[in-house]
Design a protein around this motif. Structure first.
Motif, PDB file in Angstrom:
ATOM      1  N   HIS A  84       0.915  -1.336  -0.026  1.00 45.52           N
ATOM      2  CA  HIS A  84      -0.036  -0.047  -0.162  1.00 45.52           C
ATOM      3  C   HIS A  84       0.958   1.228  -0.057  1.00 45.52           C
ATOM      4  CE1 HIS A  84       0.959  -0.472   4.281  1.00 45.52           C
ATOM      5  NE2 HIS A  84       0.867   0.846   4.398  1.00 45.52           N
ATOM      6  N   GLU A  85       0.209   2.440  -0.496  1.00 43.90           N
ATOM      7  CA  GLU A  85       1.013   3.637  -0.262  1.00 43.90           C
ATOM      8  C   GLU A  85       1.076   4.135   1.173  1.00 43.90           C
ATOM      9  OE1 GLU A  85      -0.051   8.083  -1.997  1.00 43.90           O
ATOM     10  OE2 GLU A  85      -0.121   6.258  -3.450  1.00 43.90           O
ATOM     11  N   LEU A  86       2.368   4.357   1.566  1.00 44.18           N
ATOM     12  CA  LEU A  86       2.679   4.919   3.001  1.00 44.18           C
ATOM     13  C   LEU A  86       2.637   6.436   2.942  1.00 44.18           C
ATOM     14  CD1 LEU A  86       2.943   4.242   6.019  1.00 44.18           C
ATOM     15  CD2 LEU A  86       5.430   4.097   5.397  1.00 44.18           C
ATOM     16  N   VAL A  87       3.577   6.851   2.214  1.00 45.01           N
ATOM     17  CA  VAL A  87       3.563   8.345   1.974  1.00 45.01           C
ATOM     18  C   VAL A  87       3.191   9.036   0.782  1.00 45.01           C
ATOM     19  CG1 VAL A  87       5.427  10.335   2.405  1.00 45.01           C
ATOM     20  CG2 VAL A  87       5.438   8.377   3.785  1.00 45.01           C
ATOM     21  N   ASP A  88       2.324   9.781   0.388  1.00 43.10           N
ATOM     22  CA  ASP A  88       2.023  10.492  -0.852  1.00 43.10           C
ATOM     23  C   ASP A  88       2.974  10.828  -1.438  1.00 43.10           C
ATOM     24  OD1 ASP A  88       0.482  12.828  -2.421  1.00 43.10           O
ATOM     25  OD2 ASP A  88      -0.714  10.918  -2.141  1.00 43.10           O
ATOM     26  N   ALA A  89       3.140  11.002  -2.751  1.00 46.02           N
ATOM     27  CA  ALA A  89       4.018  11.646  -3.645  1.00 46.02           C
ATOM     28  C   ALA A  89       4.114  12.918  -3.382  1.00 46.02           C
ATOM     29  CB  ALA A  89       3.571  11.127  -5.109  1.00 46.02           C
ATOM     30  N   LEU A  90       3.215  13.665  -3.353  1.00 43.82           N
ATOM     31  CA  LEU A  90       3.025  14.962  -3.029  1.00 43.82           C
ATOM     32  C   LEU A  90       4.182  15.396  -1.745  1.00 43.82           C
ATOM     33  CD1 LEU A  90      -0.635  16.123  -3.087  1.00 43.82           C
ATOM     34  CD2 LEU A  90       1.108  16.641  -4.968  1.00 43.82           C
ATOM     35  N   VAL A  91       3.907  14.738  -0.620  1.00 41.89           N
ATOM     36  CA  VAL A  91       4.811  14.920   0.459  1.00 41.89           C
ATOM     37  C   VAL A  91       6.245  14.372   0.342  1.00 41.89           C
ATOM     38  CG1 VAL A  91       5.333  14.180   2.806  1.00 41.89           C
ATOM     39  CG2 VAL A  91       2.911  14.471   1.898  1.00 41.89           C
ATOM     40  N   ILE A  92       6.395  13.236  -0.507  1.00 39.93           N
ATOM     41  CA  ILE A  92       7.861  12.959  -0.985  1.00 39.93           C
ATOM     42  C   ILE A  92       8.490  14.124  -1.823  1.00 39.93           C
ATOM     43  CG2 ILE A  92       9.138  11.186  -2.098  1.00 39.93           C
ATOM     44  CD1 ILE A  92       7.139   9.086  -1.205  1.00 39.93           C
ATOM     45  N   ALA A  93       7.881  14.708  -2.560  1.00 41.78           N
ATOM     46  CA  ALA A  93       8.217  15.601  -3.600  1.00 41.78           C
ATOM     47  C   ALA A  93       8.781  16.704  -2.803  1.00 41.78           C
ATOM     48  CB  ALA A  93       7.409  16.161  -4.588  1.00 41.78           C
ATOM     49  N   ILE A  94       8.045  17.248  -1.778  1.00 38.20           N
ATOM     50  CA  ILE A  94       8.323  18.376  -0.925  1.00 38.20           C
ATOM     51  C   ILE A  94       9.631  17.959  -0.295  1.00 38.20           C
ATOM     52  CG2 ILE A  94       7.854  19.567   1.240  1.00 38.20           C
ATOM     53  CD1 ILE A  94       4.893  19.430   0.514  1.00 38.20           C
TER      54      ILE A  94
END
Length: 337
Positions: free
Chosen positions: A36-46
């Motif tokens: 499953h997705e633990l951390v969203d791509a938006l947050v990872i990008a930041i």
């Protein structure tokens, strides 16, 4: 756009896009390893953008593209996001929503400014921190600065701290959703009333659900609309000679992307935009938002933030706490949805 402008923007934009691909790749790894997705791509990008800037700095030739990605790309994403929001989303809240948002902004401005002054911050810096916290982050700071005659150092310090604290809120807020018994709609309202900037609202609500993104964005844009009245009041009571001979444009008070968001929302509500186009708009908005998140991270240097002064950091944290308390109080005005 001229060839010269495209060449200036290109390197920073490519870097932001590259970080976006890296963030999407890490999400794919999360799903493959964890299921499953633990951390969203938006947050990872930041996070990736902030780490790059903090560890390696940001070369001057990248700045134009990073600024373009953080501002214009995001504005396009917000306009496209309007196609996924229907007027029915706020039909039940109606005037109550507008009143709660307006009161939250006003009380937050008073509380934040008072806390900053109690901590010994100068009047101009306290005003900028209060505007950035209560309304819309950097946009409010940039709009208010010339009105009150703020110095560039005050502008830089307030932007640095609101940007850094905004990133922290984006990272922490979604993790609190499972802890408290609130619906996606309630969470979106709270995020819209408390998170600093529009892109950060998108990043804070996306991991929770589509309903949170829609209502959170709508509430946040209502807060942004308070920028016009607040700037006019600042000009009346604090402007003085700082704004002598200048005129406030409508574009400064009501940014074009807010008008665009509400226009696309109305077109969707009238069924003028077909469902297939809505799906394309939502997907495009998500991609462009992630690119702007990467650029947002690239604009934050944590070393500079912590070197700017402890009192501003404490003032920002206390202002954020006051805004959170007001957000909770405002949320209690609505029935669960």
């Amino acid at each position: 756009m001229s060839v010269r402008s495209a060449l200036e923007i290109g390197p920073g934009l490519v870097l932001a896009v590259g970080i976006t691909f890296a963030a999407q790749g890490l999400v794919a790894v999360e799903k493959a390893v964890l299921g499953h997705e633990l951390v969203d791509a938006l947050v990872i990008a930041i996070i990736l953008g902030t780490l790059l800037h903090t560890c390696f700095g940001l070369a001057p030739f990248l700045k134009a593209g990073v600024d373009f990605s953080a501002k214009f790309v995001l504005e396009i994403a917000i306009v496209l996001l309007g196609a996924s929001v229907s007027l029915a989303t706020i039909a039940d809240a109606g005037s109550l929503m507008i009143g709660v948002v307006a009161c939250t902004v006003i009380l937050s401005l008073i509380a934040s400014y008072s806390l900053c002054r109690l901590l010994g911050l100068p009047d101009h810096l306290a005003t900028l921190v209060a505007c950035g916290t209560s309304i819309c982050g950097n946009s409010a700071i940039v709009a208010a600065a010339p009105v009150i005659g703020a110095k560039s150092d005050d502008v830089a310090a307030s932007i640095a701290f609101t940007a850094a604290l905004g990133v922290v809120v984006v990272l922490l807020l979604p993790s609190l959703f499972p802890v408290f018994p609130v619906s996606e709609w309630q969470y979106g309202v709270f995020a819209g009333m408390t998170v600093y900037a529009v892109p950060q609202v998108l990043a804070a609500t996306a991991p929770v659900g589509a309903a949170s993104v829609q209502i959170g964005t709508l509430v946040k844009l209502m807060r942004v609309l308070m920028l016009g009245p607040v700037v006019l009041l600042l000009r009346l009571f604090k402007g003085g000679a700082a704004m002598q001979g200048e005129r406030l444009s409508l574009a400064r008070l009501v940014p074009w992307f807010i008008t665009g968001f509400f226009l696309t929302m109305c077109l969707r509500s009238l069924a003028i935009i077909p469902d297939t186009a809505v799906d394309v708009a939502k997907g495009s908005s998500a991609i462009l938002t992630t690119v702007s998140m990467a650029a947002l991270g690239l604009s934050v240097n944590m070393r500079t933030v912590f070197a700017s002064g402890g009192r501003v950091l404490v003032a920002g944290i206390l202002s954020l706490a006051a805004l959170g308390a007001l957000g909770v109080a405002g949320l209690m005005m609505f029935h669960p949805q």
